[in-house]
Each structure stands twice: as C-alpha cells, then as structure tokens.
Motif scaffolding. Structure first.
Motif, mmCIF file in Angstrom:
data_model
loop_
_atom_site.group_PDB
_atom_site.id
_atom_site.type_symbol
_atom_site.label_atom_id
_atom_site.label_comp_id
_atom_site.label_asym_id
_atom_site.label_seq_id
_atom_site.Cartn_x
_atom_site.Cartn_y
_atom_site.Cartn_z
ATOM 1 N N UNK A 49 0.835 -1.203 0.000
ATOM 2 C CA UNK A 49 0.000 0.000 0.000
ATOM 3 C C UNK A 49 0.869 1.251 0.000
ATOM 4 N N UNK A 50 1.946 1.231 0.770
ATOM 5 C CA UNK A 50 2.848 2.387 0.832
ATOM 6 C C UNK A 50 3.417 2.703 -0.547
ATOM 7 N N UNK A 51 3.825 1.662 -1.272
ATOM 8 C CA UNK A 51 4.371 1.859 -2.615
ATOM 9 C C UNK A 51 3.310 2.411 -3.563
ATOM 10 N N UNK A 52 2.090 1.897 -3.467
ATOM 11 C CA UNK A 52 1.013 2.361 -4.344
ATOM 12 C C UNK A 52 0.675 3.824 -4.077
ATOM 13 N N UNK A 53 0.677 4.215 -2.808
ATOM 14 C CA UNK A 53 0.388 5.609 -2.466
ATOM 15 C C UNK A 53 1.514 6.522 -2.954
ATOM 16 N N UNK A 54 2.752 6.049 -2.881
ATOM 17 C CA UNK A 54 3.874 6.825 -3.424
ATOM 18 C C UNK A 54 3.691 7.046 -4.921
ATOM 19 N N UNK A 55 3.251 6.009 -5.627
ATOM 20 C CA UNK A 55 3.000 6.143 -7.063
ATOM 21 C C UNK A 55 1.872 7.136 -7.325
ATOM 22 N N UNK A 56 0.861 7.131 -6.459
ATOM 23 C CA UNK A 56 -0.248 8.077 -6.603
ATOM 24 C C UNK A 56 0.243 9.514 -6.454
ATOM 25 N N UNK A 57 1.113 9.744 -5.488
ATOM 26 C CA UNK A 57 1.655 11.090 -5.283
ATOM 27 C C UNK A 57 2.516 11.522 -6.469
ATOM 28 N N UNK A 58 3.317 10.584 -6.996
ATOM 29 C CA UNK A 58 4.160 10.901 -8.151
ATOM 30 C C UNK A 58 3.317 11.254 -9.371
ATOM 31 N N UNK A 59 2.128 10.651 -9.469
ATOM 32 C CA UNK A 59 1.229 10.923 -10.593
ATOM 33 C C UNK A 59 0.305 12.109 -10.321
ATOM 34 N N UNK A 60 0.515 12.777 -9.168
ATOM 35 C CA UNK A 60 -0.299 13.937 -8.783
ATOM 36 C C UNK A 60 -1.779 13.596 -8.634
ATOM 37 N N UNK A 61 -2.054 12.420 -8.113
ATOM 38 C CA UNK A 61 -3.436 12.027 -7.865
ATOM 39 C C UNK A 61 -3.978 12.781 -6.651
ATOM 40 N N UNK A 62 -5.189 13.318 -6.731
ATOM 41 C CA UNK A 62 -5.787 14.008 -5.577
ATOM 42 C C UNK A 62 -5.862 13.087 -4.360
ATOM 43 N N UNK A 63 -5.593 13.644 -3.189
ATOM 44 C CA UNK A 63 -5.584 12.851 -1.965
ATOM 45 C C UNK A 63 -6.937 12.212 -1.691
ATOM 46 N N UNK A 64 -8.010 12.887 -2.091
ATOM 47 C CA UNK A 64 -9.349 12.338 -1.881
ATOM 48 C C UNK A 64 -9.531 11.026 -2.644
ATOM 49 N N UNK A 65 -8.954 10.949 -3.843
ATOM 50 C CA UNK A 65 -9.027 9.708 -4.626
ATOM 51 C C UNK A 65 -8.304 8.573 -3.920
ATOM 52 N N UNK A 66 -7.163 8.912 -3.311
ATOM 53 C CA UNK A 66 -6.382 7.906 -2.589
ATOM 54 C C UNK A 66 -7.184 7.376 -1.401
ATOM 55 N N UNK A 67 -7.779 8.288 -0.632
ATOM 56 C CA UNK A 67 -8.555 7.888 0.549
ATOM 57 C C UNK A 67 -9.730 6.997 0.163
ATOM 58 N N UNK A 68 -10.435 7.370 -0.907
ATOM 59 C CA UNK A 68 -11.584 6.573 -1.343
ATOM 60 C C UNK A 68 -11.150 5.180 -1.807
ATOM 61 N N UNK A 69 -10.006 5.104 -2.473
ATOM 62 C CA UNK A 69 -9.509 3.804 -2.935
ATOM 63 C C UNK A 69 -9.190 2.898 -1.748
ATOM 64 N N UNK A 70 -8.600 3.480 -0.699
ATOM 65 C CA UNK A 70 -8.301 2.706 0.510
ATOM 66 C C UNK A 70 -9.592 2.221 1.162
#
Length: 250
Positions: A49-70
C-alpha cells in the motif's frame, strides 16, 4: 541486466504519458484498493500500500481519490472488488513473458491477453510454464553522470547489496533481496544520493537475443500488454539491440 534497465527507462517514460491521459490513475486506484484489502489501511504496516500511495503522489493524484480507494479496499465504501491474477506465456522467439494483473473478471482478462499474445506472434501458456525463469529481486538505479563509480560501489557494498553493475552507459544498477530495498534506498538518500528508480521486480535468470521482425514484434507485445487496463507489470527475458529499443521511446 542492461536490457532490463533500458526497458525500465522506456516504461518509466510511458508511465508519465499514461498519467496524463488518466490510464495510470485507474491502475493505481486498483492497486491501492487491493493492497488495502489484503494488508490493511495503514501504509506504515503495509509495504504494498505504501508503494502504491507513493505512485499516486508521483502521478499527482488528488488525496481524496487515494482515501476513497483505501476505503473501497477495506469495504468501508461500496465498489468493484478486484483480485490479483498472474499470466504466463511466450513471445516471439520463445521469449518468456510473465504478467501481473488486477482484475474484476478473470475470464475477460484471460481472453483479452490471449488475443494480444497471438496478435504479436506469441501464445498464452499454462500456469508455471515460465515463472521459474525469473527471480524476485529489489532493483535500484542511480544516475551515472552524477556520481563516481568508486563512491557508489563502496556505499552499495557497505550496505550489503547482492550485486552492483556499471555496464549501462547511463545508470548504476543495484540488486538486492526484496526485503532490503527500503533500507538501502533510505540509506542512499541519507548520503544525498538521488534515486532514479527503485522497485521489487522479477529479473530473468537468462536472456534470449532477438533481432529484426521478432524484436519489433516483442516490443509491440510489451507495449500492448502494458497498455491493457488490467495489467500492472510485465516481465520478459528478451535481449534486443539498443537501436531497436530506442524506436519505442521515440
């Protein structure tokens, strides 16, 4: 290893393009959800999960999208249920191909990947037919133009890496057991060493040389597989001349 390094660089460039058109977001969201479902919602206790979230940040994904995915992964929000799937087969010239995917419909994904293999001169095989040709390793690359080889080699050996190579013109390559990747990356960063790439990957034990039409077909297959929405990673044991590899990054 240089073949892996070259394709990894091209793949990194493609990932940046994917992010611009939204495809990368879809793949990252799926990875976050399945990682949260399997290992829990806390990144500090869940390396995947940590690696996937790092990839999300590198791709400039909105934090809200990350939270909903979790939350979808843990079942706290409704959504499609994804599962891991792996596929094995052969590309042109008998190249071994290993595919890691995340899907909500294994039958659909299997049929679509079988069609892609066939389209580019390969065939989808049975489970276990090529997995034994790869070994899981941590793989780290550094910019060769920034640091002297002796300094990097000394640091790497002091950290207990499994292998260090400087054969590639642009990068130093470090391989290690998967469990040591984060430790080595953090130690290098503490020494003010910039990391070009770090990942846990599947490295081929041997390589098959390709040229001409077979080489072009193989690169076409790699691109087609990696562009598939359900595919996360593709590994293959091809060795292709650099001038042909350059064509796919043009």
């Amino acid at each position: 290893m240089s073949g892996h390094s070259k394709w990894a660089g091209i793949k990194h460039h493609k990932m940046a393009q994917d992010a611009k058109r939204g495809q990368k977001f879809t793949k990252i969201i799926r990875e976050i959800s399945i990682a949260a479902r399997q290992g829990g919602p806390l990144p500090e206790n869940n390396p995947r999960l940590r690696k996937a979230i790092e990839q999300a940040h590198e791709a400039n994904m909105p934090q809200d999208n990350v939270k909903k995915a979790v939350l979808r992964g843990t079942g706290e929000l409704p959504g499609v249920t994804y599962e891991d799937a792996s596929y094995e087969g052969y590309g042109p010239g008998g190249v071994a191909v290993l595919v890691e995917a995340t899907t909500d419909n294994k039958n659909r994904t299997t049929n679509e990947l079988r069609r892609l293999f066939s389209q580019y001169g390969g065939n989808l095989g049975e489970s276990g037919c090529v997995a034994w040709m790869f070994i899981q390793r941590g793989y780290i690359t550094l910019d060769k133009t920034k640091y002297e080889e002796e300094k990097i080699m000394t640091l790497a050996l002091d950290l207990g890496v499994e292998d260090f190579k400087s054969d590639d013109e642009e990068t130093y390559e470090i391989t290690t057991v998967p469990e040591q990747v984060d430790k080595i990356v953090n130690s290098l960063k503490e020494q003010k060493i910039d990391i070009v790439q770090s990942e846990v990957t599947m490295l081929p034990k041997t390589y098959i040389k390709l040229a001409g039409k077979e080489a072009e077909q193989m690169l076409g297959l790699m691109n087609a597989l990696e562009d598939h929405d359900d595919v996360n990673n593709v590994y293959a044991n091809f060795d292709i001349p650099e001038e042909i590899m350059e064509k796919v990054s043009a």
